[in-house]
Structure formats: structure tokens, C-alpha cells
Design a protein around this motif. Structure first.
Motif, PDB file in Angstrom:
ATOM      1  N   GLU A 214       0.843  -1.317  -0.068  1.00  0.00           N
ATOM      2  CA  GLU A 214       0.178  -0.070   0.029  1.00  0.00           C
ATOM      3  C   GLU A 214       0.814   1.108  -0.207  1.00  0.00           C
ATOM      4  O   GLU A 214       0.521   2.284  -0.726  1.00  0.00           O
ATOM      5  CB  GLU A 214      -0.912  -0.171   1.478  1.00  0.00           C
ATOM      6  CG  GLU A 214      -2.270   0.466   0.793  1.00  0.00           C
ATOM      7  CD  GLU A 214      -3.082   0.532   2.040  1.00  0.00           C
ATOM      8  OE1 GLU A 214      -3.337  -0.556   2.770  1.00  0.00           O
ATOM      9  OE2 GLU A 214      -3.664   1.599   2.594  1.00  0.00           O
ATOM     10  N   GLU A 215       1.978   1.297   0.815  1.00  0.00           N
ATOM     11  CA  GLU A 215       2.835   2.350   0.911  1.00  0.00           C
ATOM     12  C   GLU A 215       3.486   2.716  -0.356  1.00  0.00           C
ATOM     13  O   GLU A 215       3.770   3.746  -0.751  1.00  0.00           O
ATOM     14  CB  GLU A 215       3.881   2.072   1.962  1.00  0.00           C
ATOM     15  CG  GLU A 215       3.559   2.638   3.514  1.00  0.00           C
ATOM     16  CD  GLU A 215       2.588   3.953   3.461  1.00  0.00           C
ATOM     17  OE1 GLU A 215       3.530   4.816   3.348  1.00  0.00           O
ATOM     18  OE2 GLU A 215       1.458   3.950   3.937  1.00  0.00           O
ATOM     19  N   ALA A 220       4.553   5.256  -5.754  1.00  0.00           N
ATOM     20  CA  ALA A 220       4.496   5.284  -7.011  1.00  0.00           C
ATOM     21  C   ALA A 220       3.534   6.095  -7.922  1.00  0.00           C
ATOM     22  O   ALA A 220       3.781   6.679  -9.167  1.00  0.00           O
ATOM     23  CB  ALA A 220       3.765   3.704  -7.386  1.00  0.00           C
ATOM     24  N   MET A 221       2.579   6.766  -7.138  1.00  0.00           N
ATOM     25  CA  MET A 221       1.640   7.731  -7.661  1.00  0.00           C
ATOM     26  C   MET A 221       2.117   9.058  -7.618  1.00  0.00           C
ATOM     27  O   MET A 221       1.540   9.879  -8.198  1.00  0.00           O
ATOM     28  CB  MET A 221       0.191   8.003  -6.909  1.00  0.00           C
ATOM     29  CG  MET A 221      -0.725   6.413  -7.049  1.00  0.00           C
ATOM     30  SD  MET A 221      -0.964   5.827  -8.791  1.00  0.00           S
ATOM     31  CE  MET A 221      -1.532   7.081  -9.563  1.00  0.00           C
ATOM     32  N   GLY A 225       8.346   9.244  -8.322  1.00  0.00           N
ATOM     33  CA  GLY A 225       8.373   8.229  -7.320  1.00  0.00           C
ATOM     34  C   GLY A 225       8.576   6.901  -7.808  1.00  0.00           C
ATOM     35  O   GLY A 225       7.730   6.513  -8.669  1.00  0.00           O
ATOM     36  N   GLN A 226       9.634   5.986  -7.272  1.00  0.00           N
ATOM     37  CA  GLN A 226       9.804   4.723  -7.944  1.00  0.00           C
ATOM     38  C   GLN A 226       9.836   3.933  -6.875  1.00  0.00           C
ATOM     39  O   GLN A 226      10.456   4.018  -5.748  1.00  0.00           O
ATOM     40  CB  GLN A 226      10.831   4.813  -8.821  1.00  0.00           C
ATOM     41  CG  GLN A 226      10.728   5.457 -10.239  1.00  0.00           C
ATOM     42  CD  GLN A 226      11.895   5.366 -11.289  1.00  0.00           C
ATOM     43  OE1 GLN A 226      12.951   5.800 -10.645  1.00  0.00           O
ATOM     44  NE2 GLN A 226      11.726   4.824 -12.088  1.00  0.00           N
ATOM     45  N   VAL A 227       9.323   2.695  -7.115  1.00  0.00           N
ATOM     46  CA  VAL A 227       9.709   1.661  -5.865  1.00  0.00           C
ATOM     47  C   VAL A 227      10.745   0.744  -6.354  1.00  0.00           C
ATOM     48  O   VAL A 227      10.975   0.359  -7.110  1.00  0.00           O
ATOM     49  CB  VAL A 227       8.420   0.908  -5.669  1.00  0.00           C
ATOM     50  CG1 VAL A 227       8.570  -0.386  -4.734  1.00  0.00           C
ATOM     51  CG2 VAL A 227       7.277   1.315  -5.438  1.00  0.00           C
ATOM     52  N   ALA A 261      -0.862  -6.186  -5.119  1.00  0.00           N
ATOM     53  CA  ALA A 261      -0.551  -6.841  -3.759  1.00  0.00           C
ATOM     54  C   ALA A 261       0.866  -7.524  -4.391  1.00  0.00           C
ATOM     55  O   ALA A 261       0.958  -8.176  -5.282  1.00  0.00           O
ATOM     56  CB  ALA A 261      -1.519  -8.014  -3.674  1.00  0.00           C
ATOM     57  N   LYS A 262       1.841  -7.114  -3.266  1.00  0.00           N
ATOM     58  CA  LYS A 262       3.081  -7.649  -3.475  1.00  0.00           C
ATOM     59  C   LYS A 262       3.213  -9.080  -3.768  1.00  0.00           C
ATOM     60  O   LYS A 262       2.792  -9.979  -3.041  1.00  0.00           O
ATOM     61  CB  LYS A 262       3.631  -7.360  -2.043  1.00  0.00           C
ATOM     62  CG  LYS A 262       5.454  -7.079  -2.198  1.00  0.00           C
ATOM     63  CD  LYS A 262       5.904  -6.040  -2.369  1.00  0.00           C
ATOM     64  CE  LYS A 262       7.309  -5.939  -2.644  1.00  0.00           C
ATOM     65  NZ  LYS A 262       7.733  -4.653  -3.385  1.00  0.00           N
TER      66      LYS A 262
END
Ligand SMILES: Nc1ncnc2c1ncn2[C@@H]1O[C@H](COP(=O)(O)OP(=O)(O)OP(=O)(O)O)[C@@H](O)[C@H]1O
Ligand SMILES: [Mg+2]
Length: 292
Positions: A214-215, A220-221, A225-227, A261-262
């Protein structure tokens, strides 16, 4: 044991002293907690900032180095006795790198215009079916070569909508390119589109990729921002695709909902109304840059 008015006065004084000490202790502890929070926030902001700078310089340097390196080789083609096919290959590499740089610069300009509310769309009648088919064609080659199965189900009679075809293509393509980029070999992507009465069109893009917590989805939005995917293929890009796509759909009066979902996958649900309602202010609120 304390009795009588004198002892009652003493008790009151003691209580006042205790409560004042307690108050000071609470205040000190709150100050310490606030200092700790500020320090942690500062550390995170610095980390985000340095990751952002290193990622952006990588994104800019890599194609520029390709342009400089291969154009130098081309300039020396006689001395180096280059074959005709090498010349063509180097020219193609320069063209790809320059194209990549141009789209990066366009994304940066887009996000800045979208944030300031100075982004205008060229409205006309749009056949969503054509746009979706073009999008599928654009990404199916990359999906196949990454070992990903892509399926598409476009219902008949998708309503014609008012909008900017190139911007709608850009938005849907950004979601689809992420689905391809963040799905492993052997995974799948499903695109579906169906009319919602005569109000508009629901578009679903599902992937069985790496997914996000979720975080991570919140990060990402955010523009840039990149995960951290931990793989070089996943680090490519500037982190602008999602916020730009969401803002463009918003400019068409539509909505974007993402659930992820991861380790399982991501689902993007887009709604595009047949009649457009512009809400530029909403876009401005949605887009916030990371704090420096
Ligand atoms: N379908 C997805 N599955 C898993 N992670 C995703 C997905 N879509 C986006 N992400 C995560 O969100 C981040 C931001 O996506 P976004 O499209 O904005 O940027 P990007 O793909 O990294 O770069 P670009 O600017 O080229 O699009 C990605 O870096 C990735 O970590
Ligand atoms: Mg992207």
C-alpha cells in the motif's frame, strides 16, 4: 497521615508541583519525539532526493553517452573502415537514444504543465476501440519478448467519447508499459474494455507482476516516485508514467483506481465518461512533488 486545613494546603501544593513536573516531563518527551520524527523525515527526504538525483542523472546520461559515443564512431567511419551495416546499426542506436531523451523531456514538461494547470487537450470524437488496439500493438512485441502472455477482450459497442486521442493513447500506454515492465517471464497481462451503460467505458489492465505494498503504491503515484525493484530493468524510467496517466484520465473527466498486492500483481481500473467534465483544479491537488 495528613489532616486539617494546613495539611490540605500542603497536599494541594504537592499536587500542583507534581502536575507541573509531569507537564514538563510530557513536554520534554514530546519535544524529543518531535525532534526524532523531524530527523527521520529529514533522512528520508535526503534519501529520496539523492535517489531522485542519481536516477535522473542515470536516465539523462545513458542516452546522451550513446549519442556521443556512436556519433563519434560514425564521424570516424572512414578511418575505422566501418561496414555499411555497422553504420546503419550505430545510426539506429543514436536514433533510439535520442527518442528516449525526447520522451523523457516531454514527460518532464507534461508533469510541470499538469501541475500548474496549464495543460490543454485537443477535444474531438474518439473511438476508444482504435486507441486500445493501437496500445496493444505497441506493447505486444515487448510482452512476447519478455515471455509474458497478453490477452485483450474488447466488448462490442464501446461508446464514442469526447477527448484527445493522443493523450488517451499516452495514458493507457503508460499503464500497459508498466504492466509489461513489472511482470516476470511466464506472467500474464489481461486488458478488458466494456461499456458502462451509456455513461462511459470501463477499462481494466491486470498483471501478475511484482505488485506493490500500500505504501509503495502511494510512492508510485507521486511524480518521480519509484519503488525499488532491485533489478536494473525495473529501475529504467523517471517515475512519471503513472502520475501523468492518472492526470490525463482526470482531464478527460475519468477516474483511475489501482489495487496491488506484493508478489501477486496489479489491477488498474480506468473509467472514461462519454461526456467530458474537466476538473483541472483536482489535478493540481493530486500532483505533489517530493519535498526537497
Ligand atoms: N504494474 C505495476 N506493477 C508493479 N509495480 C509498478 C507497476 N506500475 C508501476 N509500478 C511501480 O511504480 C513506479 C512508478 O511508475 P511510473 O510508471 O510512474 O514510473 P516508471 O515506470 O518507473 O518510469 P516512467 O517514467 O518511464 O513511466 C515504478 O517504478 C514501479 O516501481
Ligand atoms: Mg512507467
Amino acid at each position: 497521615m495528613l489532616n486539617g486545613p494546613a495539611s490540605a494546603g500542603k497536599t494541594t501544593t504537592l499536587m500542583a508541583e507534581y502536575s507541573s513536573r509531569l507537564g514538563e516531563a510530557v513536554l520534554r518527551s514530546r519535544t524529543r519525539a518531535a525532534e526524532r520524527t523531524a530527523r527521520i523525515e529529514g533522512e528520508i527526504a535526503n534519501k529520496v532526493k539523492s535517489e531522485f538525483i542519481s536516477n535522473m542523472s542515470h536516465e539523462l546520461r545513458t542516452p546522451l553517452n550513446t549519442v556521443i559515443g556512436f556519433s563519434k564512431l560514425l564521424a570516424e567511419h572512414e578511418k575505422r573502415n566501418l561496414k555499411q551495416q555497422d553504420v546503419a546499426e550505430y545510426a539506429r542506436l543514436i536514433q533510439d537514444a535520442a527518442g528516449h531523451l525526447l520522451s523523457l523531456i516531454n514527460d518532464i514538461l507534461d508533469i510541470s504543465k499538469l501541475q500548474s494547470g496549464r495543460y490543454y487537450i485537443d477535444e474531438q470524437d474518439v473511438e476508444l476501440e482504435d486507441i486500445l488496439e493501437t496500445c496493444i500493438k505497441m506493447h505486444s512485441k515487448a510482452a512476447t519478448s519478455a515471455g509474458i502472455t497478453m490477452t485483450a477482450k474488447l466488448a462490442d459497442g464501446l461508446p464514442v467519447m469526447r477527448g484527445d486521442p493522443s493523450k488517451l493513447l499516452q495514458a493507457i500506454s503508460n499503464f500497459l508499459s508498466n504492466a509489461v515492465k513489472f511482470t516476470r517471464d511466464g506472467g500474464g497481462i489481461a486488458l478488458e474494455a466494456r461499456p458502462r451503460d451509456m455513461d462511459g467505458t470501463d477499462i481494466l489492465i491486470r498483471d501478475t507482476g511484482v505488485g506493490m505494498e500500500e505504501e509503495e503504491l502511494k510512492i508510485a503515484m507521486t511524480p518521480f516516485g519509484q519503488v525499488d525493484g532491485g533489478r536494473s530493468r525495473w529501475r529504467e524510467g523517471a517515475g512519471l508514467g503513472l502520475p501523468i496517466a492518472k492526470a490525463l484520465i482526470g482531464l478527460h473527466g475519468g477516474s483511475v483506481d489501482i489495487t496491488s498486492a506484493k508478489g501477486i500483481g496489479t489491477e488498474v481500473r480506468i473509467f472514461l465518461p462519454s461526456k467530458r467534465h474537466v476538473s483541472r483544479m483536482q489535478q493540481r491537488r493530486d500532483l505533489s512533488l517530493p519535498q526537497s
